[in-house]
Scaffold this active site. Sequence first.
Site, PDB file in Angstrom:
ATOM      1  N   GLY A 107       6.229  15.116  -3.566  1.00  0.00           N
ATOM      2  CA  GLY A 107       6.892  12.959  -3.639  1.00  0.00           C
ATOM      3  C   GLY A 107       5.347  11.897  -4.875  1.00  0.00           C
TER       4      GLY A 107
ATOM      5  N   GLY B 219       9.160  17.887  -3.407  1.00  0.00           N
ATOM      6  CA  GLY B 219       9.866  16.626  -3.379  1.00  0.00           C
ATOM      7  C   GLY B 219      11.111  17.448  -4.621  1.00  0.00           C
TER       8      GLY B 219
ATOM      9  N   GLU C 119       4.014  20.382   3.494  1.00  0.00           N
ATOM     10  CA  GLU C 119       3.866  18.370   4.226  1.00  0.00           C
ATOM     11  C   GLU C 119       2.112  18.980   5.575  1.00  0.00           C
ATOM     12  OE1 GLU C 119       6.550  19.526   2.671  1.00  0.00           O
ATOM     13  OE2 GLU C 119       7.130  18.307   1.526  1.00  0.00           O
TER      14      GLU C 119
ATOM     15  N   ASP D 229      10.102  17.781   3.874  1.00  0.00           N
ATOM     16  CA  ASP D 229      12.070  17.219   4.639  1.00  0.00           C
ATOM     17  C   ASP D 229      12.668  17.395   3.349  1.00  0.00           C
ATOM     18  OD1 ASP D 229      10.308  16.383   2.041  1.00  0.00           O
ATOM     19  OD2 ASP D 229      10.584  13.814   2.541  1.00  0.00           O
TER      20      ASP D 229
HETATM   21  C1  QUE Z   1       1.443  18.354   0.415  1.00  0.00           C
HETATM   22  C2  QUE Z   1       2.571  17.032  -0.202  1.00  0.00           C
HETATM   23  C3  QUE Z   1       2.145  17.177  -1.306  1.00  0.00           C
HETATM   24  C4  QUE Z   1       0.542  17.348  -1.877  1.00  0.00           C
HETATM   25  C5  QUE Z   1      -0.560  17.876  -1.093  1.00  0.00           C
HETATM   26  C6  QUE Z   1      -0.054  18.293   0.321  1.00  0.00           C
HETATM   27  C7  QUE Z   1       2.820  16.287  -2.602  1.00  0.00           C
HETATM   28  C8  QUE Z   1       2.535  16.299  -3.466  1.00  0.00           C
HETATM   29  C9  QUE Z   1       1.235  16.485  -4.260  1.00  0.00           C
HETATM   30  C10 QUE Z   1       0.614  16.067  -5.111  1.00  0.00           C
HETATM   31  C11 QUE Z   1      -0.001  16.732  -6.270  1.00  0.00           C
HETATM   32  C12 QUE Z   1      -1.227  16.362  -6.983  1.00  0.00           C
HETATM   33  C13 QUE Z   1      -0.791  15.803  -7.782  1.00  0.00           C
HETATM   34  C14 QUE Z   1       0.186  14.517  -7.209  1.00  0.00           C
HETATM   35  C15 QUE Z   1       1.011  14.479  -5.686  1.00  0.00           C
HETATM   36  O1  QUE Z   1       0.890  17.076  -3.303  1.00  0.00           O
HETATM   37  O2  QUE Z   1       4.327  15.625  -1.420  1.00  0.00           O
HETATM   38  O3  QUE Z   1       0.980  13.000  -7.453  1.00  0.00           O
HETATM   39  O4  QUE Z   1      -0.958  15.269  -8.793  1.00  0.00           O
HETATM   40  O5  QUE Z   1       2.900  15.018  -4.042  1.00  0.00           O
HETATM   41  O6  QUE Z   1      -0.384  19.305   0.964  1.00  0.00           O
HETATM   42  O7  QUE Z   1       3.677  17.310   0.749  1.00  0.00           O
END
Ligand code: QUE
Length: 335
Positions: free
Chosen positions: A64, A113, A136, A144
């Site tokens: 997400g 997500g 998470e 979630d």
């Molecule tokens: C736990 C998470 C997420 C995560 C890393 C976690 C998550 C998420 C991202 C993520 C990774 C790269 C991106 C970005 C988001 O990493 O939900 O925009 O470029 O979106 O340990 O829940």
Amino acid sequence: MSFIRTHVANGVGEVILDRPKALNALDQSMVDDMDQILREWADDELIETVLLTSASERAFCAGGDIRAIRDFAIDGDHEAITRYFAGEYRLNQLIAEYPKPHIALIDGPAMGGGLGISVHGEIRVVTEKAMIAMPETAIGFFPDIGSTYFLPRLPSGVGMWLGLTGSRVRGSQALSVGLATHFVPSADLPSVADRIRSGAPLGDILVPDPTKHEDHPPLPVEAIGEYFADSNVTAIVGGLRGAVGDEWAAEMLDLIGNASPTSLWVTARLLELGADSLLDECLERELHAAENITMTNDFREGVRAVLVDKDRSPNFDPAEIDDVDPATVAAIIGA
Ligand code: QUE
């Protein structure tokens, strides 16, 4: 429509995730656009099948838009947080109840997500490049997107193991526990996708071929069942600590040690409650927990340490699992 593209031909409606710079992490516009498209297609007799793909070579969907959520939390914008999670979970429920085949092609990382828009669908095709995780607890959040419904329904301990440790599973491993329904070698996926787009019968395209499998080792399901078939975090950690000299147990203790202790207890309790709940009840409970946990120090700290500053040294409070007050956990979950 910016980060979601669509393509309709031969009775197949394709949703293409196209936000490559953020590894297709789902922001509010993507959730809203996808929800709107899928609701239209559900009633469109020209659409027989929905296909969900990624335009990025590097990811299916990393999760997400958790950095934006942290900013909303810092700004005290509770409405934006509720709008995001309520919209995302409503989309998860829609996919779970979708009246037509919903096929996700997962050829890269799919986390958080990203699983919410794929695992609830009828068909989840993975390759050896698929990497599936619910990470998470490391960011002071909890698994979630309806995972508190599907994780407790995986084989013994597997859901608790995935949720607490954030362990990554590869394509064939996801298939072996039921997170995925089909395995296709990554090299064959473009032709499989084209055959789906051509409207060919799915039963002709997705034929299990036992000679085609990848080289990732099977999951240690016996150890997972032995140590993680419990919803008491102290007992799980105690069991792992008792396995002196066991390299896998030590690795799992490391992963758990990186997580927010409060998140661990919230996760364990949500999975325990989810085992006896319907999906909509799980999502409702997750929405309350998400609204509450995003207001905590651990969420701000966890996202800062993993995604913003990337120093990977969050200052979680409390720092020890045995110092988490059950009343705090109950207050976050609200049940
Ligand atoms: C736990 C998470 C997420 C995560 C890393 C976690 C998550 C998420 C991202 C993520 C990774 C790269 C991106 C970005 C988001 O990493 O939900 O925009 O470029 O979106 O340990 O829940």
